[in-house]
Design a protein around this motif. Structure first.
Motif, PDB file in Angstrom:
ATOM      1  N   TRP A 175     -54.565  21.855  -5.179  1.00  0.00           N
ATOM      2  CA  TRP A 175     -55.138  22.348  -6.495  1.00  0.00           C
ATOM      3  C   TRP A 175     -55.965  21.280  -7.178  1.00  0.00           C
ATOM      4  O   TRP A 175     -55.627  19.952  -6.857  1.00  0.00           O
ATOM      5  CB  TRP A 175     -53.937  22.796  -7.369  1.00  0.00           C
ATOM      6  CG  TRP A 175     -53.012  21.945  -7.498  1.00  0.00           C
ATOM      7  CD1 TRP A 175     -52.901  20.868  -8.550  1.00  0.00           C
ATOM      8  CD2 TRP A 175     -51.588  21.936  -6.797  1.00  0.00           C
ATOM      9  NE1 TRP A 175     -51.528  20.281  -8.270  1.00  0.00           N
ATOM     10  CE2 TRP A 175     -50.816  20.822  -7.170  1.00  0.00           C
ATOM     11  CE3 TRP A 175     -51.283  22.668  -5.605  1.00  0.00           C
ATOM     12  CZ2 TRP A 175     -49.566  20.478  -6.908  1.00  0.00           C
ATOM     13  CZ3 TRP A 175     -49.917  22.278  -5.108  1.00  0.00           C
ATOM     14  CH2 TRP A 175     -48.973  21.451  -5.582  1.00  0.00           C
ATOM     15  N   GLN A 176     -57.013  21.294  -7.828  1.00  0.00           N
ATOM     16  CA  GLN A 176     -57.819  20.523  -8.390  1.00  0.00           C
ATOM     17  C   GLN A 176     -58.624  20.989  -9.442  1.00  0.00           C
ATOM     18  O   GLN A 176     -58.608  22.298  -9.483  1.00  0.00           O
ATOM     19  CB  GLN A 176     -58.682  19.795  -7.516  1.00  0.00           C
ATOM     20  CG  GLN A 176     -59.574  20.593  -6.813  1.00  0.00           C
ATOM     21  CD  GLN A 176     -60.522  20.235  -5.640  1.00  0.00           C
ATOM     22  OE1 GLN A 176     -61.762  19.839  -5.780  1.00  0.00           O
ATOM     23  NE2 GLN A 176     -59.887  20.025  -4.232  1.00  0.00           N
TER      24      GLN A 176
ATOM     25  N   ALA B 139     -53.485  17.497  -9.984  1.00  0.00           N
ATOM     26  CA  ALA B 139     -54.574  17.262  -9.023  1.00  0.00           C
ATOM     27  C   ALA B 139     -53.585  16.902  -7.994  1.00  0.00           C
ATOM     28  O   ALA B 139     -52.618  16.265  -7.868  1.00  0.00           O
ATOM     29  CB  ALA B 139     -55.176  16.041  -9.341  1.00  0.00           C
TER      30      ALA B 139
ATOM     31  N   GLU C 116     -57.979  18.704 -18.590  1.00  0.00           N
ATOM     32  CA  GLU C 116     -58.083  17.528 -17.915  1.00  0.00           C
ATOM     33  C   GLU C 116     -56.967  16.365 -18.417  1.00  0.00           C
ATOM     34  O   GLU C 116     -56.700  15.683 -17.389  1.00  0.00           O
ATOM     35  CB  GLU C 116     -59.538  16.729 -18.305  1.00  0.00           C
ATOM     36  CG  GLU C 116     -60.761  17.661 -17.847  1.00  0.00           C
ATOM     37  CD  GLU C 116     -62.201  17.229 -18.169  1.00  0.00           C
ATOM     38  OE1 GLU C 116     -62.153  16.218 -19.094  1.00  0.00           O
ATOM     39  OE2 GLU C 116     -62.884  17.581 -17.887  1.00  0.00           O
TER      40      GLU C 116
END
Length: 315
Positions: free
Chosen positions: A268-269, A264, A259
């Motif tokens: 893609w995420q 992002a 994270e």
């Protein structure tokens, strides 16, 4: 005395580019500054510039500085740049020489151990780049850069995915787990080094993902799913980050590192993850037609193959 910036000046129009284009020849100097710029031009590369006699002697390094002595990288000797380039960053307009985005990746000072027309040996003292390097000319005008010392870096982890074991019901100690959607896609581990990834051979649309990480080395874990008619890489684990293997760390720490990395984009995420309560996640999976959820122990290391730390629970 020849103007060392004549070639630089001839390639640039001061009215069209924000780059510094000094009108006067450079003054002699004896400084020891260096800068490395990350340059997203037609292809991603890094520009290494060393102060020498009032200018910045420059090389374009497509894969960045080598991380260890076992690998040499190409270094294209380019024209000398003005001293103002030590702090230059910005957008060079498309269509202009070197068009693209340029940022300062690192800056500092260096020591000269040797400087000749065919070999430059230096010790860099920067925040991100430090150590002994030699630039040497090979055949014709080609140059290479070699790292002479050995920094402490973990090797890349084995590229075998960790797999869940199927269970009919969620674990009783739900507070020890994070719950995520089971996407039903195709697993993919994405190694990234020097702004490039071998995964782009099969999936060219992943090239911008690798480029977005710059010189950062990483191994991302996720799967390719179809969302809105397009392939999307859904990411949920980080196995390697900038020279450090994360596989022995607990999942909660690897997830926090992923994270923090923050990949992002539309293609893609980072997959959502919910600790502690599987009920709402299972209901949402059923409503979206997903095959189920995956329970991941928050304290579990990354163990390639099928084990009991990750559990697949059908919807």
């Amino acid at each position: 005395m020849p103007d060392k910036l004549a070639r630089y000046r001839s390639r640039r129009d001061a009215g069209r580019t924000p780059e510094p284009v000094p009108a006067a020849p450079p003054e002699p100097g004896h400084g020891d500054a260096f800068v490395i710029q990350e340059h997203h031009a037609r292809s991603l590369h890094w520009d290494l510039r060393l102060e020498r006699d009032g200018v910045l002697v420059s090389w374009a390094v497509p894969k960045g500085l080598p991380a260890d002595p076992g690998t040499n990288h190409l270094a294209v000797h380019t024209e000398d740049h003005p001293m103002e380039y030590l702090t230059f960053h910005g957008e060079i307009p498309r269509g202009e020489y070197g068009g693209g985005t340029m940022t300062v990746w690192d800056t500092g000072t260096y020591e000269t151990e040797k400087w000749s027309d065919r070999e430059v040996k230096v010790v860099l003292h920067g925040q991100r780049a430090s150590g002994r390097f030699v630039l040497f000319q090979t055949r014709g005008s080609n140059w290479m850069i070699h790292r002479m010392d050995a920094p402490v870096r973990d090797p890349f982890p084995p590229l075998d995915p960790m797999l869940p074991t199927e269970r009919g019901q969620p674990p009783r100690d739900a507070a020890a787990y994070a719950f995520e959607f089971a996407w039903g896609g195709r697993r993919l581990l994405v190694p990234v080094e020097g702004g490039r990834t071998a995964a782009a051979r099969e999936h060219p649309w992943l090239r911008p993902l690798a480029a977005s990480l710059g010189s950062r080395s990483a191994v991302l874990d996720g799967e390719i799913v179809t969302l809105g008619g397009a392939d999307v890489l859904v990411l949920y684990d980080l196995l390697y980050d900038d020279g450090r293997s994360l596989v022995a760390l607990p999942y909660r720490e690897r997830r926090a590192a992923l994270e923090s990395l923050g990949p992002a984009a539309p293609r893609w995420q980072v997959a959502p993850s919910w600790p502690g309560d599987p009920g709402p996640v299972r209901r949402a999976a059923r409503e979206q037609g997903l095959p189920g959820v995956v329970a991941k122990r928050l304290d579990s290391p990354y163990e390639p193959g099928r084990g009991t730390s990750w559990l697949f629970i059908p919807s």
